[in-house]
Design a protein around this motif. Structure first.
Motif, mmCIF file in Angstrom:
data_model
loop_
_atom_site.group_PDB
_atom_site.id
_atom_site.type_symbol
_atom_site.label_atom_id
_atom_site.label_comp_id
_atom_site.label_asym_id
_atom_site.label_seq_id
_atom_site.Cartn_x
_atom_site.Cartn_y
_atom_site.Cartn_z
ATOM 1 N N UNK A 90 7.781 18.401 59.402
ATOM 2 C CA UNK A 90 6.749 18.884 60.434
ATOM 3 C C UNK A 90 6.796 18.217 61.676
ATOM 4 N N UNK A 91 6.752 16.872 61.569
ATOM 5 C CA UNK A 91 6.900 15.875 62.743
ATOM 6 C C UNK A 91 8.093 16.404 63.591
ATOM 7 N N UNK A 92 9.386 16.765 63.108
ATOM 8 C CA UNK A 92 10.560 17.013 63.797
ATOM 9 C C UNK A 92 10.046 18.450 64.499
ATOM 10 N N UNK A 93 9.461 19.412 63.780
ATOM 11 C CA UNK A 93 9.381 20.574 64.486
ATOM 12 C C UNK A 93 8.407 20.769 65.581
ATOM 13 N N UNK A 94 7.537 19.619 65.642
ATOM 14 C CA UNK A 94 6.317 19.596 66.462
ATOM 15 C C UNK A 94 7.164 18.998 67.778
ATOM 16 N N UNK A 95 8.167 17.937 67.486
ATOM 17 C CA UNK A 95 8.832 17.371 68.564
ATOM 18 C C UNK A 95 9.857 18.486 69.332
ATOM 19 N N UNK A 96 10.399 19.229 68.368
ATOM 20 C CA UNK A 96 11.087 20.464 69.118
ATOM 21 C C UNK A 96 10.295 21.375 69.914
ATOM 22 N N UNK A 97 9.252 22.258 68.965
ATOM 23 C CA UNK A 97 8.655 23.295 69.545
ATOM 24 C C UNK A 97 7.526 23.014 70.432
ATOM 25 N N UNK A 98 6.899 21.927 70.453
ATOM 26 C CA UNK A 98 5.629 21.647 71.158
ATOM 27 C C UNK A 98 5.585 20.550 72.209
ATOM 28 N N UNK A 99 6.918 20.075 72.348
ATOM 29 C CA UNK A 99 6.780 19.124 73.526
ATOM 30 C C UNK A 99 6.662 19.468 74.906
ATOM 31 N N UNK A 100 5.514 19.224 75.670
ATOM 32 C CA UNK A 100 5.083 19.775 77.099
ATOM 33 C C UNK A 100 6.032 19.305 77.921
ATOM 34 N N UNK A 101 6.846 18.128 77.649
ATOM 35 C CA UNK A 101 7.682 17.633 78.595
ATOM 36 C C UNK A 101 9.035 18.550 78.703
ATOM 37 N N UNK A 102 9.553 19.348 77.673
ATOM 38 C CA UNK A 102 10.825 19.838 77.620
ATOM 39 C C UNK A 102 10.479 21.347 77.365
ATOM 40 N N UNK A 103 11.392 22.093 77.833
ATOM 41 C CA UNK A 103 11.284 23.619 77.226
ATOM 42 C C UNK A 103 12.072 23.910 75.764
ATOM 43 N N UNK A 104 11.483 24.887 75.266
ATOM 44 C CA UNK A 104 11.991 24.907 73.670
ATOM 45 C C UNK A 104 13.288 25.154 73.756
ATOM 46 N N UNK A 105 14.031 24.466 72.885
ATOM 47 C CA UNK A 105 15.814 24.739 72.982
ATOM 48 C C UNK A 105 16.004 26.007 72.028
ATOM 49 N N UNK A 106 15.109 26.681 71.636
ATOM 50 C CA UNK A 106 15.355 27.739 70.583
ATOM 51 C C UNK A 106 14.836 29.246 71.212
ATOM 52 N N UNK A 107 15.769 30.236 71.155
ATOM 53 C CA UNK A 107 15.274 31.506 71.762
ATOM 54 C C UNK A 107 15.109 32.670 70.618
ATOM 55 N N UNK A 108 15.482 32.233 69.482
ATOM 56 C CA UNK A 108 15.732 33.588 68.644
ATOM 57 C C UNK A 108 14.445 32.849 67.232
#
Length: 135
Positions: A90-108
């Motif tokens: 969960x912590x890793x998913x939040x870092x990837x999907x919810x970081x307001x500083x970076x765009x999400x690196x997943x499109x599918x």
């Protein structure tokens, strides 16, 4: 809860066989890139390196710098666009999907679902002190 008639309960071996079969299906590669997932056992972390790619007209992932297809086997030296880590899936998913500083690196969405499953597998391996190999 009643299952639809087309779905029947299965045992552990059947569940593993179904999972193995589903892992062989065709999937479209995410043009936003791919992840290599690993454990840092010493620090107790699940880690995921993100690499950019482009998808060519044949559906192959290619190096954005060279345009050449990325090899499926063997070792290649590439620099990740970002490395993420978390103590739990969960912590890793939040870092990837919810970081307001970076765009999400997943499109599918199927890629996002796959990553969630893999992060959970990695967390289970970390908790059990077992090795983790990305599917």
């Amino acid at each position: 809860m009643t299952l639809p008639s087309s779905i029947q309960p299965i045992d552990k071996a059947q569940r593993q066989a179904l999972d193995d079969q589903l892992s062989k299906r065709y999937i479209e590669l995410d043009p936003a890139g791919y992840f290599l997932i690993y454990l840092d056992v010493e620090l107790g972390l699940i880690c995921a390196k993100h690499f950019a790619n482009i998808i060519n007209d044949k559906g192959l992932a290619c190096d954005p710098a060279t345009g050449k297809p990325l090899p499926v086997r063997g070792t290649i030296e590439r620099v990740p666009t970002c490395t993420y880590s978390g103590r739990t899936a969960k912590e890793l998913c939040i870092a990837i999907f919810e970081d307001p500083e970076r765009p999400c690196p997943i499109s599918y969405l199927d890629h996002a679902a796959y990553l969630g499953r893999e992060f959970m597998r990695a967390e289970a391996a970390l908790s059990a002190g077992e090795p983790y190999i990305q599917d």
